[in-house]
Design a protein around this motif. Sequence first.
Motif, PDB file in Angstrom:
ATOM      1  N   ALA A 155     110.661  20.607 157.794  1.00 42.74           N
ATOM      2  CA  ALA A 155     110.766  19.085 157.956  1.00 42.74           C
ATOM      3  C   ALA A 155     109.605  18.539 158.976  1.00 42.74           C
ATOM      4  N   SER A 156     109.227  19.537 159.656  1.00 43.77           N
ATOM      5  CA  SER A 156     107.987  19.226 160.871  1.00 43.77           C
ATOM      6  C   SER A 156     106.790  19.064 160.102  1.00 43.77           C
ATOM      7  N   ARG A 157     106.654  19.968 158.994  1.00 44.42           N
ATOM      8  CA  ARG A 157     105.361  19.620 158.145  1.00 44.42           C
ATOM      9  C   ARG A 157     105.351  18.558 157.494  1.00 44.42           C
ATOM     10  N   VAL A 158     106.480  18.274 156.739  1.00 47.11           N
ATOM     11  CA  VAL A 158     106.715  17.061 155.833  1.00 47.11           C
ATOM     12  C   VAL A 158     106.394  15.787 156.804  1.00 47.11           C
ATOM     13  N   LYS A 159     107.023  15.924 158.041  1.00 52.08           N
ATOM     14  CA  LYS A 159     106.441  14.603 158.809  1.00 52.08           C
ATOM     15  C   LYS A 159     105.135  14.540 159.036  1.00 52.08           C
ATOM     16  N   LEU A 160     104.460  15.608 159.279  1.00 51.57           N
ATOM     17  CA  LEU A 160     103.090  15.404 159.685  1.00 51.57           C
ATOM     18  C   LEU A 160     102.133  14.986 158.439  1.00 51.57           C
ATOM     19  N   LEU A 161     102.690  15.661 157.423  1.00 54.41           N
ATOM     20  CA  LEU A 161     101.818  15.111 156.119  1.00 54.41           C
ATOM     21  C   LEU A 161     102.201  13.869 155.720  1.00 54.41           C
TER      22      LEU A 161
ATOM     23  N   ARG B  87     112.984  13.687 150.143  1.00 54.29           N
ATOM     24  CA  ARG B  87     113.175  14.542 151.332  1.00 54.29           C
ATOM     25  C   ARG B  87     111.523  14.711 151.735  1.00 54.29           C
ATOM     26  N   TYR B  88     110.634  14.924 150.491  1.00 52.93           N
ATOM     27  CA  TYR B  88     109.113  15.195 150.722  1.00 52.93           C
ATOM     28  C   TYR B  88     108.248  13.943 151.054  1.00 52.93           C
ATOM     29  N   PHE B  89     109.016  12.837 150.541  1.00 53.11           N
ATOM     30  CA  PHE B  89     108.110  11.462 150.871  1.00 53.11           C
ATOM     31  C   PHE B  89     108.993  10.327 151.719  1.00 53.11           C
ATOM     32  N   PRO B  90     109.226  10.578 152.921  1.00 56.53           N
ATOM     33  CA  PRO B  90     110.094   9.717 153.532  1.00 56.53           C
ATOM     34  C   PRO B  90     109.240   8.324 153.648  1.00 56.53           C
ATOM     35  N   GLU B  91     108.000   8.529 153.864  1.00 50.94           N
ATOM     36  CA  GLU B  91     107.404   7.128 153.952  1.00 50.94           C
ATOM     37  C   GLU B  91     107.360   6.481 152.738  1.00 50.94           C
ATOM     38  N   LEU B  92     107.464   6.994 151.578  1.00 51.66           N
ATOM     39  CA  LEU B  92     107.499   6.220 150.142  1.00 51.66           C
ATOM     40  C   LEU B  92     108.870   5.702 150.023  1.00 51.66           C
ATOM     41  N   ILE B  93     110.121   6.474 150.515  1.00 53.77           N
ATOM     42  CA  ILE B  93     111.312   5.903 150.510  1.00 53.77           C
ATOM     43  C   ILE B  93     111.397   4.438 151.361  1.00 53.77           C
ATOM     44  N   GLU B  94     110.742   4.303 152.512  1.00 52.62           N
ATOM     45  CA  GLU B  94     110.682   3.302 153.347  1.00 52.62           C
ATOM     46  C   GLU B  94     109.977   2.133 152.622  1.00 52.62           C
ATOM     47  N   ALA B  95     108.741   2.749 152.142  1.00 52.52           N
ATOM     48  CA  ALA B  95     107.930   1.543 151.253  1.00 52.52           C
ATOM     49  C   ALA B  95     108.587   1.106 150.038  1.00 52.52           C
ATOM     50  N   LEU B  96     109.587   1.652 149.341  1.00 51.34           N
ATOM     51  CA  LEU B  96     110.119   1.375 148.141  1.00 51.34           C
ATOM     52  C   LEU B  96     111.147   0.296 148.657  1.00 51.34           C
ATOM     53  N   ARG B  97     111.715   0.595 149.799  1.00 55.87           N
ATOM     54  CA  ARG B  97     112.917  -0.419 150.409  1.00 55.87           C
ATOM     55  C   ARG B  97     112.072  -1.826 150.771  1.00 55.87           C
ATOM     56  N   ASP B  98     110.809  -1.864 151.061  1.00 55.48           N
ATOM     57  CA  ASP B  98     110.188  -3.145 151.440  1.00 55.48           C
ATOM     58  C   ASP B  98     109.660  -3.697 150.255  1.00 55.48           C
ATOM     59  N   GLU B  99     109.450  -2.887 149.055  1.00 54.79           N
ATOM     60  CA  GLU B  99     108.441  -3.498 148.062  1.00 54.79           C
ATOM     61  C   GLU B  99     108.952  -3.728 146.801  1.00 54.79           C
ATOM     62  N   LEU B 100     110.011  -2.943 146.747  1.00 56.02           N
ATOM     63  CA  LEU B 100     111.100  -2.893 145.364  1.00 56.02           C
ATOM     64  C   LEU B 100     112.112  -4.003 145.515  1.00 56.02           C
TER      65      LEU B 100
ATOM     66  N   GLU C 115     102.247  11.269 157.594  1.00 50.95           N
ATOM     67  CA  GLU C 115     101.392  10.436 158.256  1.00 50.95           C
ATOM     68  C   GLU C 115      99.711  10.786 158.050  1.00 50.95           C
ATOM     69  N   GLN C 116      99.409  11.934 157.456  1.00 53.68           N
ATOM     70  CA  GLN C 116      98.156  12.310 157.388  1.00 53.68           C
ATOM     71  C   GLN C 116      97.801  11.988 155.791  1.00 53.68           C
ATOM     72  N   THR C 117      98.419  12.179 155.029  1.00 55.21           N
ATOM     73  CA  THR C 117      98.296  12.057 153.552  1.00 55.21           C
ATOM     74  C   THR C 117      99.209  11.296 152.966  1.00 55.21           C
ATOM     75  N   PRO C 118     100.015   9.888 153.296  1.00 58.12           N
ATOM     76  CA  PRO C 118     100.821   9.177 152.809  1.00 58.12           C
ATOM     77  C   PRO C 118     100.583   8.933 151.311  1.00 58.12           C
ATOM     78  N   ALA C 119     101.860   9.007 150.566  1.00 58.01           N
ATOM     79  CA  ALA C 119     101.690   8.625 149.289  1.00 58.01           C
ATOM     80  C   ALA C 119     101.762   7.259 148.713  1.00 58.01           C
ATOM     81  N   HIS C 120     101.576   7.159 147.528  1.00 57.32           N
ATOM     82  CA  HIS C 120     101.593   5.635 146.779  1.00 57.32           C
ATOM     83  C   HIS C 120     102.533   6.022 145.531  1.00 57.32           C
TER      84      HIS C 120
END
Length: 349
Positions: free
Chosen positions: A107-113, A59-72, A115-120
């Motif tokens: 959740a709003s803060r999680v969404k903003l972060l 829930r804290y890294f939604p962008e990483l969940i999407e990346a893992l679906r693409d790259e794993l 976008e601003q500081t995406p994780a790898h």
Amino acid sequence: MDLPVTPPVDPMLAKAVTTVPDDPGVWSYEPKWDGFRALVFRDGDEVVLQSRNGKDLGRYFPELIEALRDELAPRAVVDGEIVVPREIDGRTRLDWDSLSQRIHPAASRVKLLAEQTPAHFIGFDALAAGDTSLMDAPFRDRRRALGELIHQQGWCHVTRTTEDPELGAHWLTTFEGAGLDGVIAKRLDGAYLPGKREMVKIKHRRDADCVAIGYRIHKSGEGVGSILLGLYRDDGELQMVGGAASFTAKARLQLLAELEPLRKAEDLVYDGEPSRWNSAADKRWIPIRPEKVAEVAYDQMEGNTDAWQRFRHTVKFLRWRPDRDPRSCTFDQLDVPVHYDLYDVLEAT
């Protein structure tokens, strides 16, 4: 989730040693990433991002969940680290402060972060591939499988490794400039043993002389729980850089006797920043006159030298230095790591 290895799984751990083991053909060496340890379980579109203590980080890294679906690979279990890179002084390095801010209840803060500081995600071990568990396989085979499971490297990466102990020792000093935390060594023929300290870690250890600027009372109510530390900036301002803690009961009382006479005022207490990890922790502290110098052991600093710096972890109190003038405790004494760009570390994986 229909995988041969299912959550939760205790990650394999490392024990600290002082030097890089020098046994060619026995060990594999890799950078020690300074982030959040995470095990990834993927079964098709279902992805679980498990923390070291078994909690769901997804829930804290939604962008990483999407990346893992693409790259794993579609069905895989891998072990690794969540990191946040950021450009600092013209180079890309790991930014612990940005990473730690990602753990937020809103959740709003999680969404903003996101976008601003995406994780790898940095992968460094493989526990399962398809229908096959790799837990009992030697690391050399798990490492080979890892390179096949992470098939794209945009947001997900495979850590760099070497079997050359001299190169591993070299990485201990050079890669720190990219924000890394040391070196990990794994036995090439070793199985993956959950919860066991079967790896070894070699971290940076340094000493510094700091000004004692305050203290917190121990949670028991008796003695000093931690000493707050400061260093003088070039402009002459005394900047807080962290704290020393983990004292024995006897030492806590002795420290209180030494520091209480230095209180700036009997009823003066400052409010500290709330802890992201323990909201119930009392962060109030008592300021003292900057007259005592403490020698401490630390591993590394974090922060931008043009703005602020602080100790990455709680430091260890070694001794008082009555021979040191507090005004001489400046940032100049700190060991500055070799400048290294994060993407230089990720090369040749």
